[in-house]
Design an enzyme around this catalytic site. Structure first.
Site, PDB file in Angstrom:
ATOM      1  N   GLY A 201       0.829  -1.216   0.000  1.00 37.87           N
ATOM      2  CA  GLY A 201       0.000   0.000   0.000  1.00 37.87           C
ATOM      3  C   GLY A 201       0.850   1.247   0.000  1.00 37.87           C
ATOM      4  N   ASN A 202       0.253   2.357   0.314  1.00 39.69           N
ATOM      5  CA  ASN A 202       1.017   3.605   0.436  1.00 39.69           C
ATOM      6  C   ASN A 202       0.382   4.469   1.529  1.00 39.69           C
ATOM      7  OD1 ASN A 202      -0.999   5.470  -0.863  1.00 39.69           O
ATOM      8  ND2 ASN A 202      -0.693   3.991  -2.526  1.00 39.69           N
ATOM      9  N   LYS A 203       1.013   5.603   1.795  1.00 42.61           N
ATOM     10  CA  LYS A 203       0.617   6.388   2.977  1.00 42.61           C
ATOM     11  C   LYS A 203      -0.544   7.351   2.736  1.00 42.61           C
ATOM     12  CE  LYS A 203       5.173   6.398   5.163  1.00 42.61           C
ATOM     13  NZ  LYS A 203       6.293   7.249   5.609  1.00 42.61           N
ATOM     14  N   SER A 204      -1.095   7.351   1.534  1.00 42.12           N
ATOM     15  CA  SER A 204      -2.147   8.337   1.256  1.00 42.12           C
ATOM     16  C   SER A 204      -3.389   8.080   2.115  1.00 42.12           C
ATOM     17  CB  SER A 204      -2.520   8.275  -0.227  1.00 42.12           C
ATOM     18  OG  SER A 204      -3.555   9.187  -0.478  1.00 42.12           O
TER      19      SER A 204
END
Ligand code: CTP
Length: 399
Positions: A201-204
């Site tokens: 995933g990512n931090k958004s």
């Protein structure tokens, strides 16, 4: 915007603190005017700290500033929450015996009232007559909610939630410059499955994309939000497509691109996905000390959407986002320009994520670049940034 928050004497007065906070966080200047009775329920010190402004209740202090006139004249919006039965009666009768009463008789700004009281008081003929009088004069009334009241009883009369009051008030005054326009907005961050439990995933957080969706909806747009791994979407966004992977996000864009006027790609989309996600949970006990995942590129959804718009002759304004780790403003601009050229979208919104400060934050600092060479730098709450972006879009569309 200059917003006056009037507070009258009632048990729900404490909830005004959240209203003040929501307004200041959205970048508005807030002046709180409590009645004397409101100050029995909540302290002026709290209100001053939250509004970053002095709090006035008394008509006869600071008289030389003629505040009983100037506050109402300067206001862009007045919200009174909670509005007690007694206050409604005084306002309906035009009584101006305190600072709030004077301000309300002076102001030409929209006035929004959120009454709160016991069910019997709300349903009383006198209160209903006062509500009718005020409604006829153009005052906006947010009906009380049904729920637990001060005592053991429940019923209509409860103050609605602060978010709903602010939402209602802002909708009543906002420009409808996107009425009839269809916005397709992505928010959040995609997840690429490794196995049924794990993902890349990512931090958004999705906060910026959601802020844009809310702002566009307030300004009259018909908004469809494609929410990538976003658990909470505010109720004012009614059309929501929940997705997880880049593939699903791309499919949702494909389906909706032909019926939108503006595409805003605020979501952080994974560039790669796992080639063969495991059908069952990968077991540490069976994997040993190394795990290699083979990743393959996802399609560039934005670039493909721009190509399709051109080949099919669609009339869609496209906005990309560029999260960059830049050494400073000059490098950010350089990277943003190159992304604008690569993607071919009409606008790019670039932010520097070098120190990770933007993720999950309520504020943002962005550079908006257009294919026409226009550049706008803006900083503040994500809602403020959203408003600025929509102004730029509006300018482009009206050319
Ligand atoms: N985007 C997309 N499809 C992808 C990756 C990104 O549509 N597979 C969109 C994002 O939604 C965003 C813009 O492209 O609006 C830029 O995303 P970003 O992650 O900043 O850039 P990348 O295209 O991934 O390029 P790079 O990794 O080289 O910075």
């Amino acid at each position: 915007m200059h917003v006056i928050v009037g507070i009258t004497g009632g048990i729900a007065a404490y909830k005004a603190t959240s209203i003040i906070r929501l307004l200041t966080e959205a970048g508005h200047t807030v002046k709180v005017i409590p009645t004397q009775n409101a100050l029995r329920f909540i302290g002026a010190t709290t209100l001053e700290a939250l509004s970053h402004n002095t709090v006035d209740s008394d008509l006869y202090t600071d008289v030389e500033s003629v505040k009983h006139v100037s506050l109402g004249q300067e206001a862009d919006l007045v919200i009174v929450a909670p509005a007690s039965a007694s206050f409604l009666a005084r306002y309906a009768a035009g009584i101006a015996d305190d600072l709030l009463g004077n301000t309300l008789l002076v102001t030409k700004a929209p006035v929004v009232l959120a009454p709160a009281m016991h069910t019997e008081m709300w349903l009383h003929a006198a209160t209903q007559k006062n509500i009718q009088t005020l409604t006829d004069r153009g005052v906006q009334i947010l009906e009380p909610a049904v729920g637990r009241l001060t005592g053991d009883d429940s019923g209509i009369g409860r103050l609605p939630e602060p978010e709903d009051i602010v939402e209602f008030a802002l909708t009543k005054i906002s420009r409808q410059d996107f009425a009839g326009k269809r916005f397709l907005i992505t928010a959040g961050g995609t997840r690429e499955e490794i196995d049924p439990v794990r993902f890349i995933g990512n931090k958004s957080s999705g906060k910026q994309g959601i802020a844009i969706a809310i702002e566009a909806a307030h300004r009259g747009a018909d908004v469809t939000l494609i929410a990538a791994s976003v658990s909470h979407v505010p109720p004012e966004i009614q059309k929501v497509l929940h997705v997880q992977s880049a593939q699903q996000l791309g499919d949702a864009i494909d389906e909706n691109l032909g019926s939108c006027d503006v595409l805003i790609m605020a979501a952080a989309v994974a560039d790669f996905k796992v080639l063969n996600p495991a059908a069952n949970k990968l077991k540490r006990s069976e994997l040993g000390d190394h795990l290699q995942l083979e990743l393959v590129a996802n399609e560039d959804i934005l670039a493909n959407a721009v190509k399709r718009i051109k080949t099919q002759g669609l009339s869609v304004l496209t906005v990309g986002f560029a999260a960059e780790t830049a050494s400073g403003p000059l490098q950010l601009e350089k990277l943003a320009k190159s992304k604008l050229a690569n993607k071919g979208c009409d606008l790019i919104v670039a932010n520097n994520v070098a120190n990770g400060a933007v993720f999950d934050s309520d504020t943002n600092n962005v550079l908006i670049l257009s294919q026409t060479g226009r550049s706008v730098a803006t900083e503040g709450s994500k809602r403020l940034v959203a408003a600025e972006l929509l102004d730029v879009i509006n300018d482009l569309q009206s050319k």
